[in-house]
Design an enzyme around this catalytic site. Structure first.
Site, PDB file in Angstrom:
ATOM      1  N   LYS A 125      -0.653 -53.781  91.623  1.00  0.00           N
ATOM      2  CA  LYS A 125      -2.313 -53.611  90.889  1.00  0.00           C
ATOM      3  C   LYS A 125      -2.302 -55.555  90.562  1.00  0.00           C
ATOM      4  CE  LYS A 125      -5.792 -52.298  88.835  1.00  0.00           C
ATOM      5  NZ  LYS A 125      -6.117 -51.042  87.285  1.00  0.00           N
ATOM      6  N   PHE A 166     -11.643 -54.179  89.431  1.00  0.00           N
ATOM      7  CA  PHE A 166     -10.303 -54.974  88.796  1.00  0.00           C
ATOM      8  C   PHE A 166      -9.777 -55.880  89.870  1.00  0.00           C
ATOM      9  CE2 PHE A 166      -7.324 -54.675  86.068  1.00  0.00           C
ATOM     10  CZ  PHE A 166      -7.045 -55.636  84.963  1.00  0.00           C
ATOM     11  N   GLY A 167      -8.852 -54.986  90.937  1.00  0.00           N
ATOM     12  CA  GLY A 167      -8.223 -55.507  91.498  1.00  0.00           C
ATOM     13  C   GLY A 167      -7.972 -55.582  92.813  1.00  0.00           C
ATOM     14  N   VAL A 181      -4.481 -52.902  95.569  1.00  0.00           N
ATOM     15  CA  VAL A 181      -3.347 -52.525  95.514  1.00  0.00           C
ATOM     16  C   VAL A 181      -3.247 -52.579  96.337  1.00  0.00           C
ATOM     17  CG1 VAL A 181      -3.019 -50.579  94.716  1.00  0.00           C
ATOM     18  CG2 VAL A 181      -4.461 -50.791  93.282  1.00  0.00           C
ATOM     19  N   GLY A 213      -5.907 -50.560  99.073  1.00  0.00           N
ATOM     20  CA  GLY A 213      -6.918 -49.770  97.988  1.00  0.00           C
ATOM     21  C   GLY A 213      -7.335 -50.968  97.069  1.00  0.00           C
ATOM     22  N   GLY A 230     -10.733 -52.362  94.234  1.00  0.00           N
ATOM     23  CA  GLY A 230     -11.760 -51.968  93.431  1.00  0.00           C
ATOM     24  C   GLY A 230     -12.084 -53.553  92.981  1.00  0.00           C
ATOM     25  N   ASP A 260     -12.564 -44.060  83.415  1.00  0.00           N
ATOM     26  CA  ASP A 260     -12.783 -44.341  84.661  1.00  0.00           C
ATOM     27  C   ASP A 260     -12.852 -42.528  85.187  1.00  0.00           C
ATOM     28  OD1 ASP A 260     -14.695 -45.091  86.692  1.00  0.00           O
ATOM     29  OD2 ASP A 260     -12.853 -46.330  87.476  1.00  0.00           O
TER      30      ASP A 260
END
Length: 457
Positions: free
Chosen positions: A118, A101-102, A104, A97, A99, A217
C-alpha cells in the site's frame, strides 16, 4: 677632549640606547596581539565546526526519535529498492486497487511470496509521527479475519518513503461477489459465513485490543475473500483509537464512505464502536439483496437500501428483496430473514440500542447452527420441477446477457467515484417472473421488478 668626558667604543650614545630600549619593549606586545588574533580565529573556527556538527547530530536525533523497532513489533522493515523490484517499479500491471488514501500493488518476493503493498499518496500522512503511530497501532492487529500487516518501509531524504506491506488475499473483495462482477456469485451459506467472519474481525478491533480500534470505513470493498472463502477486513487507513475508561465516545472529524456513514456520527461528531455496527448493518442488507447502498434510478432521485428493504423485512417478506441469484440457486429463507432483521437492529438511530459486533456474530452463528440442526436432505425434483428449474435458470442467464449486451436500450452506464474508487453503475430492467412449484420453496413467490435495479460493477 676639552670637556673632560672620555669616549669609549663599548659605550653607546645616549640617544641610541633609548631607541633600543623602546624597540625591545614593543616587540613582545606586537607578538602578543598577533597570537591573540590567531587564537580568536582558531577558537571561532572550532566553535563554528562544533556547533554545525552538534546541530547535525541534533537533527539526526530528532529524525530518529521514536524510530520504529521492527523486531520488537514482529514486523519486517523493507527497503524501497525491494518494493520497487517486487512491483516492477509500481507499474500499472501490478496495481490491484486504488483509493483516496493511496494505491495497492501486488508484489512478489522470493521469501514471502506475494504481498499487498500500500503506497499512500504524498498528502496522506501529515508527518512521520503519524505514519509511525499507524504502524504501531496496526502491529497489534492479529486475527484470522483481519488482513495482517507484514512490514513497512520508512526512508528519509530525497527518496523518502512511507509504505505499508500487508498479506495478499487472493479472491478479491466482497463487492465483486455481491454485485456479480465477472459472473461471481455466493451461495446463501457462503454469505452467512462471510458475514460471521467479518463481524468477528471487527469485534476483535472493538474488544480484543486495548485501547479499542474503530475502523470507520466498513464497506464491501474493504472485506476481502480468502482462499477458503473466509472474510478478512482490510484497509485501516481511517482507523481511530476508541474511547477509553469512562469515555463514551471520541470526538472526530467525519470520515468514511457515503451510504455506510452512521447518521448519528455525522450529526454529533461522536465516534464509537457502534459507528462500525451501522456500516455493517448496511452490508448485511447487501448480502441479502445484492443492491448498492444508495441507488440512483431513473424513477427516483436516490434510495438508500435501508429505506427500501425495511418494509419487506418488517412484514417477514424477505423474498420480496432477495437477490435473484439466491432465488435461482435455492436458499434458506429463515436464515436470510434473520440476517435482514439483524441488519435493521444494527442501523437503529440511537447507537446504544444497536448490538455489539460480538453479539452480531454470535447471533448469526446461532441462527446458522439452528438451521443446520433442522436441515433436511433435499428431495429429488420431479420431472416438471426439474424442467422448470432448467428453464428458469436458462431464462435468467439469457435475460442478464441480453440486458448487458445492449448499449442503446437496456442499460445506461456512468462512472461514479466513491472514496476515490471508480465504479461502473448499470441500470438493468428485469421483467416480472413468477415461479409456481410446491417443491421449490424459495421460488414460490411472484416477483415483480418492473422498476429495475442498479448493479455497481
Amino acid at each position: 677632549m676639552s670637556s673632560g668626558q672620555a669616549f669609549s667604543p663599548t659605550s653607546a650614545p645616549p640617544n641610541l640606547q633609548h631607541h633600543r630600549s623602546s624597540s625591545s619593549s614593543s616587540s613582545p606586545m606586537l607578538g602578543g596581539v598577533v597570537i591573540a588574533i590567531v587564537i580568536v580565529f582558531v577558537a571561532g573556527w572550532l566553535c563554528f565546526c562544533f556547533r554545525r556538527k552538534l546541530f547535525a547530530n541534533f537533527s539526526l536525533w530528532r529524525r530518529q526519535k521514536g524510530k520504529l523497532d521492527a523486531a520488537k513489533m514482529k514486523l519486517r522493515r523493507f527497503r524501497l529498492e525491494e518494493l520497487q523490484k517486487a512491483t516492477d517499479n509500481f507499474s500499472k500491471s501490478c496495481l490491484v486497487g486504488c483509493g483516496a488514501f493511496g494505491n495497492v500493488y501486488r508484489g512478489t518476493f522470493e521469501a514471502e511470496g506475494t504481498l499487498a503493498i500500500k503506497k499512500p499518496h504524498a498528502e496522506s500522512y501529515t508527518s512521520t509521527e503519524e505514519f509511525r503511530n499507524e504502524v504501531k497501532l496496526l502491529s497489534k492487529v492479529k486475527h484470522d479475519n483481519l488482513v495482517g500487516l507484514v512490514g513497512f518501509c520508512e526512508e528519509i531524504g530525497p527518496k523518502a518513503a512511507k509504505i505499508l506491506v500487508y498479506e495478499y488475499v487472493t479472491n478479491g473483495s466482497l463487492l465483486e461477489y455481491i454485485m456479480g462482477r465477472g459472473g461471481r456469485s455466493l451461495t446463501w451459506r457462503e454469505r452467512v459465513k462471510i458475514a460471521i467472519g467479518a463481524a468477528k474481525g471487527i469485534a476483535h478491533l472493538h474488544e480484543g485490543i486495548s485501547p479499542s480500534i474503530i475502523h470507520r470505513d466498513i464497506k464491501p470493498s474493504n472485506i476481502l475473500i480468502g482462499e477458503g472463502y473466509e472474510a478478512k477486513v482490510s484497509d485501516f487507513g481511517l482507523v481511530r483509537s476508541g474511547p477509553v475508561g469512562d469515555q463514551s465516545h471520541v470526538s472526530s472529524q467525519v470520515k468514511g464512505t457515503p451510504g455506510y456513514l452512521d447518521p448519528a456520527y455525522c450529526s454529533s461528531f461522536h465516534l464509537t464502536p457502534f459507528t462500525d455496527v451501522y456500516s455493517f448493518g448496511v452490508i448485511l442488507l447487501q448480502l441479502v439483496a445484492a443492491r448498492p447502498a444508495v441507488e440512483s434510478s431513473r424513477n427516483n432521485a436516490s434510495s438508500h437500501i435501508i429505506d427500501w428493504a425495511r418494509p419487506s423485512i418488517e412484514k417477514d417478506s424477505i423474498e420480496d428483496i432477495l437477490d435473484t441469484d439466491l432465488l435461482i440457486q435455492g436458499c434458506n429463507m429463515q436464515m436470510m430473514l434473520k440476517m435482514g432483521q439483524l441488519a435493521l437492529r444494527c442501523v437503529v438511530k440511537v447507537p446504544k440500542k444497536r448490538p455489539t459486533m460480538t453479539q452480531v456474530w454470535q447471533e448469526l452463528e446461532a441462527a446458522l447452527k439452528s438451521v443446520d440442526d433442522h436441515f433436511l436432505p433435499p428431495q429429488p425434483l420431479d420431472e416438471d420441477s426439474s424442467t422448470l428449474m432448467t428453464s428458469t435458470t436458462d431464462q435468467a442467464t439469457s435475460l442478464r446477457m441480453n440486458q448487458l449486451s445492449s448499449m442503446d436500450h437496456d442499460y445506461s452506464s456512468s462512472i461514479v467515484s466513491i472514496d476515490g474508487i471508480g465504479l461502473e453503475r448499470f441500470h438493468v430492467d428485469i421483467d416480472s417472473m413468477s415461479f409456481q412449484s410446491a417443491r421449490l420453496r424459495c421460488l414460490e413467490t411472484s416477483i415483480s421488478m418492473d422498476e429495475g435495479f442498479s448493479i455497481i460493477q
